[in-house]
Design an enzyme around this catalytic site. Structure first.
Site, PDB file in Angstrom:
ATOM      1  N   ASP A  11      -2.047  -1.967  -4.789  1.00 37.71           N
ATOM      2  CA  ASP A  11      -2.989  -0.849  -4.859  1.00 37.71           C
ATOM      3  C   ASP A  11      -3.411  -0.494  -3.438  1.00 37.71           C
ATOM      4  OD1 ASP A  11      -2.904  -0.741  -7.584  1.00 37.71           O
ATOM      5  OD2 ASP A  11      -4.709  -1.951  -7.889  1.00 37.71           O
ATOM      6  N   ASP A 130      -0.944   4.174 -19.842  1.00 39.45           N
ATOM      7  CA  ASP A 130      -1.974   3.177 -20.152  1.00 39.45           C
ATOM      8  C   ASP A 130      -2.230   3.241 -21.646  1.00 39.45           C
ATOM      9  OD1 ASP A 130      -2.545   2.250 -17.479  1.00 39.45           O
ATOM     10  OD2 ASP A 130      -3.415   4.229 -17.108  1.00 39.45           O
TER      11      ASP A 130
END
Lengths: 256, 227
Positions: A11, A130
């Site tokens: 990330d 997701d």
């Protein structure tokens, strides 16, 4: 025989990685380029960078980061997070990424998948999704957007199949329920998607040990497994994961 | 030594550029045959559709450049789509290709266990261990593949390495000074880079080419060549 891939996920916010504070070997753990090189040398089969920057300046920094990473590592890598247009996809690919991952934007505007696949080839277009367990949905899983915060009306399996029909060349299936638990990937979800689409599926969310990775390949029919904190925090190396895979007769690249 | 990388709008060439840079090679990326004519090596990269690729090559006169290059015995290296179009033809939209190596390009049929495209790392078992392409590359090295079509040379003697994916296909092929690989050496880690270096070195010394087929560096001359 095709080998199962171990994909390391980083990330990035404003050009710095947000995890990895306990990474071994005195590496500047905040620098995504340094981390990318370290994982490349450690045997990662592929890398993925998620840009969690909100600002436009941050986006420019991300492009520079991608350019630097492309000069350092000679395995494929993908970039995702906040990809909002086909032009943005193009920018990322020209900077040197092999693949670009779209998530929320593709739910809002699915045409970005078609257009991206048409312009750059479907091998470049990854759908990130997701999903969260929901018995009301036909497949038992509902799609969420905005980093898993906002529910949609889309069913996970239907969305995966639609995305492949539109041109997605690969799907990253992230389980919201499993994410961050370190209790293992969500096997049922991974298997559901992987056995019902014609493109490779990357399992994401929940990995805590090399055995979890073995499990998602063996029982979840995954083609690749995404790992993050279990390697960033130095609990395991990529090699630990791969040795465990090889020990369980899962085909894996052991020479790097 | 200068390596010409053919740009025919078939995908992103950045990764092949960075790999050549890393190896310290001097290279030119161009879609203009005149700019590539002076190079001593030619790389045909690319991903995408064979028919569209051949159309672009012909429209730019790059097909003639490649054939001329190969005919003069200079080292040509095809990668991915570039490894397919060196054959005679492709099942992909019935494309007629360059015909540098006899054979055709076939499509993978999806099976219950094998997804198409074939994406990821796979072995390339060298059939001819002496081929300079695989110099100092361990037998169990893996390479990165992304493709739905695969080369099928007519002659087994043109097959350098094979890969299993539902079928056993030729993942590295070579005839004289024309070498080609279906995988992406520029994305296959250390051993992929080694293979690219093998192409840059080995081909220069004429290994793998029929005797006398490759002219030594600097020995060629051609009217109109400058620099």
């Amino acid at each position: 025989m095709l080998e199962k891939r171990v994909v390391v996920c980083l990330d990035v916010r404003d050009g710095r990685t947000t995890k990895g504070i306990r990474f071994k070997d005195n590496i500047d753990v905040g620098d995504p380029v340094e981390m990318a090189r370290a994982y490349y040398e450690a045997g990662a089969d592929e890398l993925v960078f998620y840009d969690i920057t909100a600002s436009a300046e941050g986006r420019g920094i991300m492009i520079e980061t991608v350019q630097k990473v492309a000069k350092e590592i000679f395995v494929p890598f993908a970039v995702g997070g906040g990809i909002g247009s086909v032009d943005h996809m193009r920018e990322v690919l020209l900077a040197g990424a092999e693949k670009v991952s779209v998530n929320s934007q593709a739910v809002r505007d699915p045409g970005i998948i078609d257009e991206g696949a048409r312009r750059f080839g479907r091998q470049c277009v990854v759908l990130g999704m997701d999903a969260k367990s929901d018995p009301q949905m036909p497949s038992g899983y509902r799609i969420y957007v905005n980093g898993g915060r906002k529910a949609t009306e889309r069913d996970a399996l239907e969305w995966a199949q639609e995305a492949v029909d539109r041109g997605a060349g690969e799907i990253v299936v992230n389980s919201i329920d499993a994410d961050g638990t370190k209790d293992g990937y969500e096997i049922a979800l991974t298997r559901l998607i992987s056995t019902n689409v014609s493109v490779p599926v990357v399992a994401s969310g929940g990995a805590g040990t090399p055995e979890h990775v073995v499990e998602v390949f063996r029982d979840g029919a995954a083609d690749a497994a995404l790992v993050a904190s279990m390697v960033h925090f130095g609990d395991y190396s990529v090699e630990d994961i791969k040795r465990t895979m090889a020990g369980s007769d899962i085909p894996v690249r052991m020479r790097w | 030594m200068s390596v010409g990388v053919i740009d025919y709008e078939a995908g992103n060439l950045r990764s092949i550029e960075t790999a050549l840079e890393y190896l310290g090679a001097t290279y030119v990326v161009s879609g203009d045959p005149d700019r590539l004519a002076d190079c001593s090596r030619l790389v045909i990269p690319g991903v995408g559709d064979a028919a569209a690729a051949m159309d672009t090559l012909r429209a730019r006169g790059l097909d003639r450049l490649i054939l001329d290059f190969a005919g003069r015995g200079l080292p040509v290296f095809g990668i991915c789509l570039g490894a397919q179009i060196v054959l005679d033809s492709s099942e992909e939209n019935d494309a007629r290709c360059l015909g540098l190596i006899p054979g055709r390009v076939r499509v993978f049929r999806p099976t219950r266990t094998e997804k198409v495209p074939h994406i990821g790392w796979n072995r390339a078992a060298a059939k001819h261990h002496h081929h300079p392409l695989f110099k100092e590359i361990p037998e169990d090295a893996s390479f990165y593949f992304v493709h739905s079509f695969y080369p099928e040379p007519e002659s087994g003697s043109d097959v350098v390495a094979q890969t299993e994916y539902g079928v056993r296909f030729a993942s590295a092929i070579a005839r004289g000074n024309v070498w080609a690989v279906q995988f992406h050496p520029e994305k296959s880690g250390r051993y992929g880079l080694r293979m690219l270096a093998n192409y840059l070195d080995g081909a220069a010394h004429g290994d793998g080419a029929p005797a006398g087929d490759v002219q030594p560096e600097g020995a060629r001359s051609r009217e109109g060549d400058s620099a």
